[in-house]
Design a protein around this motif. Structure first.
Motif, PDB file in Angstrom:
ATOM      1  N   ASN A 153      43.160 -21.754  57.136  1.00 38.56           N
ATOM      2  CA  ASN A 153      43.561 -23.139  57.287  1.00 38.56           C
ATOM      3  C   ASN A 153      44.189 -23.677  55.996  1.00 38.56           C
ATOM      4  OD1 ASN A 153      41.455 -23.911  55.538  1.00 38.56           O
ATOM      5  ND2 ASN A 153      40.010 -24.074  57.244  1.00 38.56           N
ATOM      6  N   ARG A 154      44.783 -24.894  56.114  1.00 33.30           N
ATOM      7  CA  ARG A 154      45.523 -25.456  54.979  1.00 33.30           C
ATOM      8  C   ARG A 154      44.599 -25.699  53.785  1.00 33.30           C
ATOM      9  NH1 ARG A 154      46.642 -30.576  53.058  1.00 33.30           N
ATOM     10  NH2 ARG A 154      48.670 -30.804  52.031  1.00 33.30           N
ATOM     11  N   ARG A 155      43.375 -26.161  54.046  1.00 35.23           N
ATOM     12  CA  ARG A 155      42.443 -26.427  52.950  1.00 35.23           C
ATOM     13  C   ARG A 155      42.143 -25.145  52.175  1.00 35.23           C
ATOM     14  NH1 ARG A 155      36.928 -26.134  52.302  1.00 35.23           N
ATOM     15  NH2 ARG A 155      36.058 -27.592  50.762  1.00 35.23           N
ATOM     16  N   ALA A 156      41.915 -24.049  52.897  1.00 41.79           N
ATOM     17  CA  ALA A 156      41.630 -22.784  52.221  1.00 41.79           C
ATOM     18  C   ALA A 156      42.836 -22.315  51.415  1.00 41.79           C
ATOM     19  CB  ALA A 156      41.239 -21.713  53.248  1.00 41.79           C
ATOM     20  N   LEU A 191      42.932 -24.259  48.254  1.00 40.19           N
ATOM     21  CA  LEU A 191      41.897 -23.792  47.340  1.00 40.19           C
ATOM     22  C   LEU A 191      42.341 -22.540  46.604  1.00 40.19           C
ATOM     23  CD1 LEU A 191      38.590 -24.283  49.354  1.00 40.19           C
ATOM     24  CD2 LEU A 191      39.123 -25.273  47.125  1.00 40.19           C
ATOM     25  N   LEU A 192      42.953 -21.619  47.353  1.00 44.22           N
ATOM     26  CA  LEU A 192      43.432 -20.393  46.729  1.00 44.22           C
ATOM     27  C   LEU A 192      44.508 -20.689  45.709  1.00 44.22           C
ATOM     28  CD1 LEU A 192      43.538 -18.073  49.853  1.00 44.22           C
ATOM     29  CD2 LEU A 192      42.288 -17.575  47.768  1.00 44.22           C
ATOM     30  N   THR A 193      45.437 -21.578  46.088  1.00 41.43           N
ATOM     31  CA  THR A 193      46.524 -21.913  45.182  1.00 41.43           C
ATOM     32  C   THR A 193      45.993 -22.590  43.930  1.00 41.43           C
ATOM     33  OG1 THR A 193      47.942 -22.188  47.098  1.00 41.43           O
ATOM     34  CG2 THR A 193      48.748 -23.079  45.028  1.00 41.43           C
ATOM     35  N   THR A 194      45.069 -23.537  44.117  1.00 38.30           N
ATOM     36  CA  THR A 194      44.486 -24.247  42.985  1.00 38.30           C
ATOM     37  C   THR A 194      43.737 -23.294  42.063  1.00 38.30           C
ATOM     38  OG1 THR A 194      44.227 -26.206  44.346  1.00 38.30           O
ATOM     39  CG2 THR A 194      42.909 -26.102  42.333  1.00 38.30           C
ATOM     40  N   ALA A 195      43.069 -22.320  42.654  1.00 40.37           N
ATOM     41  CA  ALA A 195      42.313 -21.366  41.844  1.00 40.37           C
ATOM     42  C   ALA A 195      43.228 -20.422  41.083  1.00 40.37           C
ATOM     43  CB  ALA A 195      41.373 -20.550  42.737  1.00 40.37           C
ATOM     44  N   GLY A 196      44.516 -20.414  41.432  1.00 36.55           N
ATOM     45  CA  GLY A 196      45.463 -19.569  40.725  1.00 36.55           C
ATOM     46  C   GLY A 196      45.385 -18.114  41.115  1.00 36.55           C
ATOM     47  N   THR A 197      44.718 -17.835  42.244  1.00 34.67           N
ATOM     48  CA  THR A 197      44.526 -16.437  42.600  1.00 34.67           C
ATOM     49  C   THR A 197      45.408 -15.990  43.744  1.00 34.67           C
ATOM     50  OG1 THR A 197      42.760 -17.007  44.131  1.00 34.67           O
ATOM     51  CG2 THR A 197      42.130 -16.493  41.859  1.00 34.67           C
ATOM     52  N   GLY A 219      35.932 -12.869  55.017  1.00 29.79           N
ATOM     53  CA  GLY A 219      35.721 -13.905  54.027  1.00 29.79           C
ATOM     54  C   GLY A 219      36.580 -13.625  52.805  1.00 29.79           C
ATOM     55  N   ILE A 220      37.068 -14.682  52.175  1.00 30.14           N
ATOM     56  CA  ILE A 220      37.919 -14.566  50.987  1.00 30.14           C
ATOM     57  C   ILE A 220      37.225 -15.294  49.848  1.00 30.14           C
ATOM     58  CG2 ILE A 220      40.209 -15.013  50.017  1.00 30.14           C
ATOM     59  CD1 ILE A 220      41.235 -15.219  52.914  1.00 30.14           C
ATOM     60  N   ARG A 221      36.968 -14.570  48.748  1.00 32.48           N
ATOM     61  CA  ARG A 221      36.252 -15.127  47.614  1.00 32.48           C
ATOM     62  C   ARG A 221      36.913 -14.740  46.298  1.00 32.48           C
ATOM     63  NH1 ARG A 221      32.646 -14.215  51.547  1.00 32.48           N
ATOM     64  NH2 ARG A 221      30.925 -15.703  51.831  1.00 32.48           N
ATOM     65  N   ASP A 222      36.713 -15.572  45.310  1.00 28.05           N
ATOM     66  CA  ASP A 222      37.089 -15.208  43.947  1.00 28.05           C
ATOM     67  C   ASP A 222      36.152 -14.086  43.489  1.00 28.05           C
ATOM     68  OD1 ASP A 222      36.614 -15.443  40.913  1.00 28.05           O
ATOM     69  OD2 ASP A 222      38.427 -16.647  41.188  1.00 28.05           O
ATOM     70  N   SER A 223      36.706 -12.986  42.978  1.00 27.60           N
ATOM     71  CA  SER A 223      35.875 -11.834  42.655  1.00 27.60           C
ATOM     72  C   SER A 223      35.083 -11.995  41.363  1.00 27.60           C
ATOM     73  CB  SER A 223      36.739 -10.571  42.566  1.00 27.60           C
ATOM     74  OG  SER A 223      37.614 -10.636  41.453  1.00 27.60           O
ATOM     75  N   GLN A 224      35.336 -13.044  40.593  1.00 28.89           N
ATOM     76  CA  GLN A 224      34.556 -13.294  39.385  1.00 28.89           C
ATOM     77  C   GLN A 224      33.432 -14.294  39.651  1.00 28.89           C
ATOM     78  OE1 GLN A 224      34.844 -11.793  36.276  1.00 28.89           O
ATOM     79  NE2 GLN A 224      36.135 -10.401  37.475  1.00 28.89           N
ATOM     80  N   THR A 225      33.765 -15.409  40.285  1.00 32.07           N
ATOM     81  CA  THR A 225      32.776 -16.463  40.521  1.00 32.07           C
ATOM     82  C   THR A 225      32.148 -16.369  41.905  1.00 32.07           C
ATOM     83  OG1 THR A 225      34.403 -17.999  41.445  1.00 32.07           O
ATOM     84  CG2 THR A 225      34.134 -17.971  39.051  1.00 32.07           C
ATOM     85  N   LEU A 255      36.826 -19.095  49.247  1.00 29.49           N
ATOM     86  CA  LEU A 255      38.151 -19.697  49.226  1.00 29.49           C
ATOM     87  C   LEU A 255      38.778 -19.843  50.607  1.00 29.49           C
ATOM     88  CD1 LEU A 255      39.561 -17.634  46.215  1.00 29.49           C
ATOM     89  CD2 LEU A 255      38.581 -19.934  46.150  1.00 29.49           C
ATOM     90  N   GLY A 256      38.250 -19.151  51.580  1.00 27.92           N
ATOM     91  CA  GLY A 256      38.836 -19.229  52.913  1.00 27.92           C
ATOM     92  C   GLY A 256      38.441 -18.022  53.736  1.00 27.92           C
TER      93      GLY A 256
END
Length: 370
Positions: free
Chosen positions: A2-5, A8-14, A140-146, A150-151
């Motif tokens: 979805n757009r929110r996810a 989030l990904l874009t904001t996280a820079g990933t 599931g999509i997650r930042d691999s460090q934190t 993310l979506g």
């Protein structure tokens, strides 16, 4: 997604850095030429659960207690190892061998389904999950460090179990087992009469379905897979039909890059010894040999992907994890009695050699080399 996810990904820079990639990471399905460390989930006779690290050469082990029975593992580039939950898993464990353990909780209404993989840059973690109330399989999509969530992507099928990144660094391949479950009913299978397993290819940057493949026998649940450096995919199957009435045509499938998903040939007498259940896979690209464990059948099997047929099988007590030692041209196999065995990679039958034995360790599910 979805757009929110997406935001989030874009904001996280990933999103752009991790999913739109040119540089490839090492595939978890291919052993490094000089792999020296093995990771596996394990239990002890008292019922304790662990993630165990084994030095293959010396035989020394180091175990970290975990609060659940683990399934697949994923070594991270910083030395930490993720142990994925299953049966069902409402959390994963991230083991830092010097600083203990961190937990990754499942998002509300989801449970983990046993496996995960990294994006090509290693910045994003994909996990197989069951959105059980919605009856949807998701990644599931997650930042691999934190490990911030993310979506998610749809897997276009139920019961996604294993996911791997293809060698192009852009495509995810997912084994949808096709079985509906819900935590309220434990491990009961709710849709055997209508189950539809599938092997699905998904664009890692967008979540768009690229291709989908199914086998003629819908009772063959597509559970585990291995993606080779050449872009071929091997599949281990688990039969949900009535074994007393009919044996499956095969329990291993192979897909050449760009081709169809095809069952490998085997006789009815040979397939019966595996009790309808295959688990972990490993591959020798030089000999074109696919090795597959059958814990319920108490055999390790070997298949020729060049000739598309079964080669031979050897008895072991509940063999589970299997990996290819490229520098030794051997397959390494763990079992439920604490044994670590090696088989030479050969088209002809050969006996196993016991490499190490740990009587207080019950090896479980999978092994991963690093």
């Amino acid at each position: 997604m979805n757009r929110r996810a997406f935001l989030l990904l874009t904001t996280a820079g990933t999103f752009g850095a991790a999913l739109g990639v040119n540089k490839l990471m090492k595939l978890t399905s291919a052993a490094t030429p000089c792999a020296t460390i093995l990771y596996s989930a394990s239990d002890n006779p008292a019922g304790g659960h662990f993630l165990t690290r084994l030095d293959i050469a010396s035989g020394t082990t180091d175990s970290q207690a975990v609060p659940f029975r683990g399934h697949g593992m994923l070594p991270l580039h910083d030395g930490r190892v993720i142990l994925f939950g299953r049966r069902p898993g409402f959390e994963c464990a991230v083991v830092n061998w010097s600083n203990g353990m961190q937990r990754i909780p499942a998002t509300a209404g989801h449970h983990f389904d046993g496996h995960g993989c990294l994006s090509a840059q290693g910045d994003v973690l994909f996990t197989t999950e069951n959105h059980f109330d919605a009856k949807r399989g998701v990644l599931g999509i997650r930042d691999s460090q934190t490990f911030q969530h993310l979506g998610e992507y749809d897997t276009f099928g139920l019961d996604p179990h294993e996911v791997q990144l293809m060698p192009d660094g852009k495509t995810l391949v997912v084994a949808n087992g096709g079985i509906e479950t819900h935590p309220d009913f434990g491990r009961r299978k709710l849709n055997l009469d209508t189950m539809q397993p599938s092997l699905v290819y998904i664009d890692a940057a967008s979540g768009k379905k690229i291709d989908e493949y199914r086998l003629p026998d819908r009772y063959l649940s597509i559970r585990h897979l291995i993606a080779t450096a050449d872009g071929n995919v091997g599949v281990a199957l688990q039969y949900e039909g009535d074994l007393y009435r009919q044996q499956p045509a095969s329990l291993v499938a192979w897909q050449e890059r760009g081709g169809d998903l095809q069952l490998l040939d085997i006789s009815t007498a040979d397939v019966a010894r595996f009790s309808g259940y295959m688990a972990d896979l490993a591959y020798d690209p030089q000999q074109h040999i696919l090795a597959v464990s059958s814990p319920r059948g108490n055999h390790t099997s070997f298949w020729s992907t060049r000739e598309h047929r079964f080669l031979h099988a050897h008895p072991l007590p509940e063999p589970s994890g299997i990996a290819f030692l490229a520098d030794k041209q051997q397959f390494l196999v763990s079992d439920a009695t604490g044994g670590i065995h090696t088989f030479p990679s050969t088209l002809q039958p050969a006996s196993a050699s016991l490499l190490h034995h740990y009587p207080d360790t019950l090896w479980d599910n999978h092994v991963v080399l690093s």
